[in-house]
Design a protein around this motif. Sequence first.
Motif, PDB file in Angstrom:
ATOM      1  N   LEU A   2      -1.265  -1.089  -5.689  1.00  0.00           N
ATOM      2  CA  LEU A   2      -2.257  -2.317  -6.084  1.00  0.00           C
ATOM      3  C   LEU A   2      -2.387  -4.098  -5.428  1.00  0.00           C
ATOM      4  CD1 LEU A   2      -4.087  -4.097  -8.402  1.00  0.00           C
ATOM      5  CD2 LEU A   2      -2.374  -4.755  -9.471  1.00  0.00           C
ATOM      6  N   PRO A   3      -1.168  -3.815  -4.837  1.00  0.00           N
ATOM      7  CA  PRO A   3      -1.311  -5.382  -4.321  1.00  0.00           C
ATOM      8  C   PRO A   3      -1.677  -5.212  -2.725  1.00  0.00           C
ATOM      9  CG  PRO A   3       0.842  -5.424  -4.569  1.00  0.00           C
ATOM     10  CD  PRO A   3       0.335  -4.216  -5.239  1.00  0.00           C
ATOM     11  N   SER A   4      -2.167  -3.444  -2.104  1.00  0.00           N
ATOM     12  CA  SER A   4      -2.359  -3.801  -0.644  1.00  0.00           C
ATOM     13  C   SER A   4      -4.041  -3.844  -1.714  1.00  0.00           C
ATOM     14  CB  SER A   4      -2.149  -2.098  -0.637  1.00  0.00           C
ATOM     15  OG  SER A   4      -3.485  -1.036  -1.677  1.00  0.00           O
ATOM     16  N   LEU A   5      -4.857  -3.831  -2.053  1.00  0.00           N
ATOM     17  CA  LEU A   5      -6.197  -3.891  -2.330  1.00  0.00           C
ATOM     18  C   LEU A   5      -6.597  -5.604  -2.049  1.00  0.00           C
ATOM     19  CD1 LEU A   5      -7.067  -2.372  -5.979  1.00  0.00           C
ATOM     20  CD2 LEU A   5      -7.149  -1.566  -3.820  1.00  0.00           C
ATOM     21  N   TRP A   6      -5.891  -6.348  -2.429  1.00  0.00           N
ATOM     22  CA  TRP A   6      -5.504  -8.217  -1.150  1.00  0.00           C
ATOM     23  C   TRP A   6      -6.042  -8.002   0.353  1.00  0.00           C
ATOM     24  CZ3 TRP A   6      -4.080  -7.782  -6.664  1.00  0.00           C
ATOM     25  CH2 TRP A   6      -4.485  -7.945  -7.141  1.00  0.00           C
ATOM     26  N   LEU A   7      -5.115  -7.171   0.539  1.00  0.00           N
ATOM     27  CA  LEU A   7      -5.167  -7.135   2.200  1.00  0.00           C
ATOM     28  C   LEU A   7      -6.347  -6.629   2.844  1.00  0.00           C
ATOM     29  CD1 LEU A   7      -1.707  -5.526   2.370  1.00  0.00           C
ATOM     30  CD2 LEU A   7      -2.252  -8.181   2.633  1.00  0.00           C
ATOM     31  N   VAL A   8      -7.708  -5.562   2.009  1.00  0.00           N
ATOM     32  CA  VAL A   8      -8.905  -4.845   2.440  1.00  0.00           C
ATOM     33  C   VAL A   8      -9.563  -5.729   1.848  1.00  0.00           C
ATOM     34  CG1 VAL A   8      -7.666  -3.550   3.680  1.00  0.00           C
ATOM     35  CG2 VAL A   8      -8.160  -2.951   1.514  1.00  0.00           C
ATOM     36  N   PRO A   9     -11.201  -5.865   2.828  1.00  0.00           N
ATOM     37  CA  PRO A   9     -12.357  -6.371   1.665  1.00  0.00           C
ATOM     38  C   PRO A   9     -12.411  -4.901   1.018  1.00  0.00           C
ATOM     39  CG  PRO A   9     -12.884  -5.235   3.766  1.00  0.00           C
ATOM     40  CD  PRO A   9     -11.551  -5.635   4.071  1.00  0.00           C
ATOM     41  N   ALA A  10     -13.026  -5.679  -0.125  1.00  0.00           N
ATOM     42  CA  ALA A  10     -13.935  -4.770  -1.624  1.00  0.00           C
ATOM     43  C   ALA A  10     -15.087  -4.329  -0.609  1.00  0.00           C
ATOM     44  CB  ALA A  10     -14.159  -5.407  -2.448  1.00  0.00           C
ATOM     45  N   PRO A  11     -15.274  -2.350  -0.881  1.00  0.00           N
ATOM     46  CA  PRO A  11     -16.210  -1.814  -0.748  1.00  0.00           C
ATOM     47  C   PRO A  11     -18.126  -2.575  -0.644  1.00  0.00           C
ATOM     48  CG  PRO A  11     -15.302  -0.248  -1.405  1.00  0.00           C
ATOM     49  CD  PRO A  11     -14.845  -1.925  -1.410  1.00  0.00           C
ATOM     50  N   VAL A  12     -18.876  -3.399   0.152  1.00  0.00           N
ATOM     51  CA  VAL A  12     -19.888  -3.883   0.047  1.00  0.00           C
ATOM     52  C   VAL A  12     -20.584  -3.171  -0.875  1.00  0.00           C
ATOM     53  CG1 VAL A  12     -21.911  -5.426   1.185  1.00  0.00           C
ATOM     54  CG2 VAL A  12     -19.077  -5.315   2.112  1.00  0.00           C
TER      55      VAL A  12
END
Length: 298
Positions: A192-202
């Motif tokens: 879950l914390p890794s999602l804050w490190l990469v942008p979400a799919p546009v």
Amino acid sequence: MKLSSLLQLILLSAIWGASFLFMRIAVPELGPAWLMFGRVGMAALFLALTALTLKKSLHFGRYKGHYLMLGMFNSALPFLLYGYAATELPASLLSILNATAPLWGALISAFYLKHWPTGRALLGLVTGFAGVVLLAGVESLALSTDGLLALLAGLAAAVCYAIASIYSKQAKQTDAFGNAHGSMWAATAILLPSLWLVPAPVAMPSNGALLAVLALGVLCSGIAYLLYFRLVNTLGAMSALTVTFLIPVFGIFWGALLLDEHIGWHTLSGTAIILLGTALTTGIRLPSLFKPKLSRSS
């Protein structure tokens, strides 16, 4: 090895061989972190529904350290590494890298647990890894710098699987369902914390990518891990880990059939050597599998 265990070994290999195909389909649209979070999240929800149906309690508080260990080394970390590797490498090569896990498992058992493999098992490991080297070596000649980094990530993922397999056999025993269910929730929390490190799919992912995530979560994680932990309990960590020798056979097959990946002479030769290594390491003797057992009268 009983015939039922052999069939489960083959089925698990076919499912996990297909997982690399699903990664290649979905990772260009979702990226490694979002793809793998979706995978473990879907698996956790599937197993939670299964637990409700079967009325199985998780006891997460009692085994949380155990589930976190499995979630880290058997799911979260290797999934993320393979997700990164899938951005550069074909499904067939990803499945080949996965097949190095038994070698790392043997080294860990030998040097840290003092579990030295027997002559036959050692010969099988060497033989199987020779097939992996043949397959991966020829493929790696055409890789770029990014591809070589992806290759290293795939090897690191295999090391994670080896650590998890050895640990699961040495740790306090829980049932196969509890291991699969608890580790998937633990992996979900870890990723879950890794999602804050990469942008979400546009853009909204395509139906193909969404179906690939669903297949990765329910089939390749939820159902497959139930089979895997069952095999660890019945066969032992080393024999169960040799499922990764068979995964390249199916990984290459699915990649060629559905992604038009090339199959060369080294692919056919290497897979034959890998199958031989699997038979030696697991102690499989095909005639004995189908030999009827004689009952003794008292």
